[in-house]
Design an enzyme around this catalytic site. Structure first.
Site: not given
Length: 254
Positions: A137, A147
């Site tokens: 990401s 994350y």
């Protein structure tokens, strides 16, 4: 050619399965939900006439993860493409989270990617061909919780592995999407509104770009011009700015 896709029942993983199946590639689909997995497999068999094997596994469980790794190592049923896509997010600040939930998150986002990449890379290298796509990401360039940190690992790990495998016939690509119209935010309990505008991408476009980049040997695939610009800006911005709450809020999760 056979492709194994984790997190294959929804979002980007489901789209990888769809597009690979449309190319006539036999599939091994991995996910936690057996009923949904069987349903997706049936749809793909009907739509594309390809063989689809299902493998139910919670990748945060070490024994279940090892079953998937064993499938990748099986010399009698070689896997030519691995898509490490399984993932989710926690909608809470780190200090407010249950540490066990944080550990489980890292098991899926980091440990599973490491174990499955190792299983695939060793067998692919021995055969002299193969392809690994790790879904990371652009959030990995930010400082935005576990994350973000996990995705930073995935990108750096992928780049390192790609370097190790130069000349072996095995390519490794990190896919760095931004906001994508999938179930991701609902499942994490994150409200992102109407999901319109130039920074919201369609999963089909993201996967199409990723497959093309992987085929060409691109190591870091950032789909869309807008996110290429974002990634470039964030990578070169002062870290104090990257750590700021305002910047982190611009891209909380992908």
């Amino acid at each position: 050619m056979t492709a194994l896709v984790t997190g294959a029942t929804a979002g980007i993983g489901r789209e990888f399965a769809e597009q690979l199946g449309a190319k006539g590639v036999p599939l091994v689909l991995v996910a936690r939900d057996s009923a949904r997995l069987e349903s997706v497999a049936a749809e793909l068999r009907s739509a594309h006439g390809v063989a689809v094997e299902v493998l139910t596994a919670d990748l945060s469980d070490r024994e279940a993860l090892e079953r998937v790794a064993e499938r990748l190592r099986d010399p009698s049923r070689p896997v030519d493409v691995l898509v490490n896509n399984a993932g989710y997010s926690l909608n809470s600040r780190f200090v407010d989270s249950d540490v066990r939930a944080e550990e489980q998150l890292l098991d899926v986002l980091v440990h599973a990617v490491l174990v499955l990449s190792h299983a695939a890379a060793t067998t692919m290298q021995a055969r002299g061909h193969g392809r690994i796509i790790n879904v990371s990401s652009v959030a990995g360039y930010l400082a935005s919780g576990t994350y973000s940190a996990a995705k930073s690992y995935v990108t750096t790990f992928t780049e390192s592995l790609a370097g190790e495998l130069v000349g072996t016939g095995v390519s490794v690509t990190a896919l760095l999407p931004g906001y994508v119209r999938t179930e991701f935010h609902e499942r994490a309990g994150i409200d992102k509104g109407e999901r319109t505008g130039p920074f919201w991408l369609d999963a089909a476009d993201v996967v199409r770009a990723a497959l093309a980049d992987a085929e060409s040997g691109t190591v870091v695939s950032v789909p869309s011009r807008q996110y290429k610009a974002v990634a470039t800006l964030v990578r070169h911005a002062p870290r104090a700015l990257v750590r700021s709450r305002r910047v982190r809020s611009l891209h909380r999760k992908d």
